[in-house]
Write a protein that holds these residues in place. Structure first.
Motif, PDB file in Angstrom:
ATOM      1  N   LEU A 128      43.531 -28.239  27.512  1.00 22.80           N
ATOM      2  CA  LEU A 128      44.345 -27.157  28.072  1.00 22.80           C
ATOM      3  C   LEU A 128      44.793 -27.371  29.727  1.00 22.80           C
ATOM      4  O   LEU A 128      45.830 -27.102  30.018  1.00 22.80           O
ATOM      5  CB  LEU A 128      43.599 -25.761  28.177  1.00 22.80           C
ATOM      6  N   ARG A 129      43.863 -28.088  30.473  1.00 19.69           N
ATOM      7  CA  ARG A 129      44.328 -28.358  31.869  1.00 19.69           C
ATOM      8  C   ARG A 129      45.294 -29.382  31.741  1.00 19.69           C
ATOM      9  O   ARG A 129      46.105 -29.334  32.784  1.00 19.69           O
ATOM     10  CB  ARG A 129      42.913 -28.619  32.478  1.00 19.69           C
ATOM     11  N   LYS A 130      45.068 -30.274  31.108  1.00 18.39           N
ATOM     12  CA  LYS A 130      46.259 -31.458  31.077  1.00 18.39           C
ATOM     13  C   LYS A 130      47.463 -30.913  30.526  1.00 18.39           C
ATOM     14  O   LYS A 130      48.776 -31.099  30.829  1.00 18.39           O
ATOM     15  CB  LYS A 130      45.837 -32.719  30.127  1.00 18.39           C
ATOM     16  N   GLN A 181      35.697 -30.415  25.787  1.00 25.16           N
ATOM     17  CA  GLN A 181      37.008 -31.209  25.517  1.00 25.16           C
ATOM     18  C   GLN A 181      38.354 -30.457  25.286  1.00 25.16           C
ATOM     19  O   GLN A 181      39.320 -30.810  25.906  1.00 25.16           O
ATOM     20  CB  GLN A 181      36.732 -31.904  23.878  1.00 25.16           C
ATOM     21  N   LEU A 182      38.173 -29.098  24.783  1.00 26.49           N
ATOM     22  CA  LEU A 182      39.388 -28.147  24.716  1.00 26.49           C
ATOM     23  C   LEU A 182      39.835 -27.862  26.030  1.00 26.49           C
ATOM     24  O   LEU A 182      40.887 -27.646  26.235  1.00 26.49           O
ATOM     25  CB  LEU A 182      39.001 -27.066  23.466  1.00 26.49           C
ATOM     26  N   LEU A 194      36.633 -20.416  25.924  1.00 25.66           N
ATOM     27  CA  LEU A 194      35.734 -21.521  25.808  1.00 25.66           C
ATOM     28  C   LEU A 194      34.904 -21.911  26.974  1.00 25.66           C
ATOM     29  O   LEU A 194      33.695 -22.279  26.759  1.00 25.66           O
ATOM     30  CB  LEU A 194      36.825 -22.741  25.972  1.00 25.66           C
ATOM     31  N   ALA A 195      35.001 -21.155  28.193  1.00 21.76           N
ATOM     32  CA  ALA A 195      34.207 -21.385  29.387  1.00 21.76           C
ATOM     33  C   ALA A 195      32.844 -20.490  29.047  1.00 21.76           C
ATOM     34  O   ALA A 195      31.771 -21.024  29.323  1.00 21.76           O
ATOM     35  CB  ALA A 195      34.855 -21.092  30.434  1.00 21.76           C
ATOM     36  N   ALA A 196      32.998 -19.392  28.324  1.00 22.97           N
ATOM     37  CA  ALA A 196      31.926 -18.608  28.000  1.00 22.97           C
ATOM     38  C   ALA A 196      30.948 -19.425  26.934  1.00 22.97           C
ATOM     39  O   ALA A 196      29.588 -19.431  27.065  1.00 22.97           O
ATOM     40  CB  ALA A 196      32.303 -17.234  27.627  1.00 22.97           C
ATOM     41  N   ALA A 197      31.540 -19.914  25.983  1.00 21.92           N
ATOM     42  CA  ALA A 197      30.773 -20.752  24.972  1.00 21.92           C
ATOM     43  C   ALA A 197      29.962 -21.877  25.396  1.00 21.92           C
ATOM     44  O   ALA A 197      28.888 -22.224  25.277  1.00 21.92           O
ATOM     45  CB  ALA A 197      31.820 -21.293  23.729  1.00 21.92           C
ATOM     46  N   GLN A 198      30.946 -22.678  26.755  1.00 24.04           N
ATOM     47  CA  GLN A 198      30.339 -23.942  27.107  1.00 24.04           C
ATOM     48  C   GLN A 198      29.139 -23.245  27.809  1.00 24.04           C
ATOM     49  O   GLN A 198      27.976 -23.992  28.111  1.00 24.04           O
ATOM     50  CB  GLN A 198      31.332 -24.370  28.181  1.00 24.04           C
ATOM     51  N   ALA A 199      29.123 -22.112  28.673  1.00 24.26           N
ATOM     52  CA  ALA A 199      28.148 -21.670  29.588  1.00 24.26           C
ATOM     53  C   ALA A 199      26.884 -21.504  28.830  1.00 24.26           C
ATOM     54  O   ALA A 199      25.842 -21.751  29.102  1.00 24.26           O
ATOM     55  CB  ALA A 199      28.465 -20.489  30.264  1.00 24.26           C
ATOM     56  N   VAL A 200      27.103 -20.885  27.498  1.00 23.09           N
ATOM     57  CA  VAL A 200      25.656 -20.785  26.664  1.00 23.09           C
ATOM     58  C   VAL A 200      25.222 -22.044  26.136  1.00 23.09           C
ATOM     59  O   VAL A 200      24.013 -22.447  26.386  1.00 23.09           O
ATOM     60  CB  VAL A 200      26.232 -19.930  25.225  1.00 23.09           C
ATOM     61  N   ILE A 201      26.046 -23.182  25.865  1.00 25.09           N
ATOM     62  CA  ILE A 201      25.621 -24.406  25.305  1.00 25.09           C
ATOM     63  C   ILE A 201      24.853 -25.084  26.439  1.00 25.09           C
ATOM     64  O   ILE A 201      23.849 -25.756  26.541  1.00 25.09           O
ATOM     65  CB  ILE A 201      26.756 -25.320  24.977  1.00 25.09           C
ATOM     66  N   GLU A 202      25.289 -25.013  27.758  1.00 22.23           N
ATOM     67  CA  GLU A 202      24.672 -25.619  29.052  1.00 22.23           C
ATOM     68  C   GLU A 202      23.869 -24.822  29.779  1.00 22.23           C
ATOM     69  O   GLU A 202      23.347 -25.295  30.811  1.00 22.23           O
ATOM     70  CB  GLU A 202      25.926 -26.290  29.879  1.00 22.23           C
TER      71      GLU A 202
END
Length: 387
Positions: free
Chosen positions: A146-148, A141-142, A188-196
């Motif tokens: 950020l992209r928006k 979500q974050l 955030l991308a690093a945290a998302q990579a761990v979750i997924e």
């Protein structure tokens, strides 16, 4: 690195299960880290102290982990803008954690554990299921926000910044703002990579009964919408099958009725008996009998795009989104540009359409056998025409 995310309804004993899972991993020879964001040290109490096993490391997070340091650094980077506004600086001593600081600390701990590569297994004692789902969805979500708010392509106008800075009389903050956004995007991308990651699974903990069944159903729907996998469902605090006490016998019958439904609906259900007291220490955790994690985690969740079956609209596509347990009345779909807003019960997720579907219009949707099937038809104005 194997990552086990432990959650469930509040009061279901998820912290105890997290402690037992971590202890079992450490005793099997894995270098294990167990993380908790609980404000009270219930994890340490369940383990019987921080040194429960030589191969086990515990880490309890607090909301102010690096919060003061990060905000102080942000003030320094925004110094020119703050001076222009006449804003007064905040001292580190007067800073207190804001709402959401605990969630960000948990995501940072996941990111750091993956980058550190010190541990073979990481067990995370997440908050109760509704809040845990919010935490797990936060990186995606974050990053979208950020992209928006700060599209990377806007950085192409760098040549204008020196001129704008001279006109304003102060350095323009755009440079540090985009640098900060890029750093946040990486974290955030690093945290998302761990979750997924394929090696990350969720272990759901619930006490059999009507309330536990309702909470579990909502949690399972939210996890499915996020594309997260469960390795098992822990049916916790099971009472003895037979008891001379009529009150206990009625509770046991209710538990086993719910348990039978769970074992029909879920692939892997682990029964954990009630010890008659709150588990404390390694001996009690071992007595729970939680099995070690399977050698291979479940297969990753797939959302495939296929061609429509014969007989349906020509050149149409179907997007298959698995949502086991959800009912038609709880579903909602909204197409917004290149995104699809999916609502399933209390959970909502905004997903980017696969590239081929961005040139299509939504032709319909249906729910079959626990799978949402969204049909798309090519948009004649966007789809390439054959010569």
């Amino acid at each position: 690195m194997r990552t086990h995310l432990i959650t469930g309804p509040g009061g279901s004993g998820r912290t105890t299960v997290a402690a037992a899972t971590a202890l079992a991993a450490a005793r099997s020879g894995h270098r294990t880290l167990v993380i908790s964001a609980d404000r009270t040290d219930t994890l340490g109490t369940a383990l019987g102290g921080p040194d429960a096993h030589p191969g086990l490391t515990t880490r309890r997070l607090t909301g102010d982990d690096r919060f003061r340091e990060d905000l102080a650094a942000l003030q320094e980077r925004a110094a020119s803008a703050l001076d222009l506004l006449g804003a007064e600086r905040l001292d580190a001593e007067e800073l207190t954690p804001l709402p959401g600081a605990e969630e960000l600390a948990l995501l940072r701990a996941l990111r750091d554990a993956a980058r550190d590569a010190t541990y073979d297994t990481v067990v995370v004692d997440l908050p109760p299921a509704p809040k845990a789902l919010s935490v797990l969805a936060l990186p995606e979500q974050l990053r979208r926000y950020l992209r928006k708010l700060l599209p990377p392509e806007r950085q192409a106008a760098r040549a204008l910044r020196p001129m704008l800075g001279r006109l304003a009389g102060v350095p323009m903050p755009a440079a540090w703002l985009y640098e900060t956004a890029a750093r946040w995007e990486d974290d955030l991308a690093a945290a998302q990579a761990v979750i997924e990651a394929p090696t990350t699974t969720v272990r759901l903990v619930a006490e059999p009964g009507p309330a536990g069944a309702d909470a579990l159903e909502a949690a399972a729907t939210g996890l499915a919408l996020q594309g997260l996998r469960t390795d098992c469902l822990v049916a916790n605090r099971l009472l003895p099958d037979a008891s001379a006490d009529t009150w206990l016998a009625a509770l046991s019958a209710q538990q086993h009725k719910t348990l039978a439904a769970w074992e029909t609906a879920h692939d892997h259900v682990v029964r954990v008996r009630h010890l008659g007291h709150d588990p404390r220490g390694a001996d009690d955790l071992t007595a729970l009998g939680l099995p070690p994690a399977p050698a291979e985690p479940p297969a990753p969740v797939q959302w495939p795009v296929t061609a429509a079956p014969a007989g349906e609209e020509s050149h149409a596509y179907v997007w298959h989104i698995p949502l086991p347990g959800v009912v038609r009345e709880e579903l909602g779909l909204i197409r917004r540009g290149d995104e699809l807003v999916i609502t399933a019960g209390p959970a909502r997720r905004i997903v980017t359409l696969p590239s081929a579907l961005r040139r299509c219009t939504v032709a319909g949707a249906g729910l079959r056998e626990g799978e949402l099937r969204v049909r798309f038809a090519p948009d004649a104005d966007l789809w390439p025409r054959a010569r």
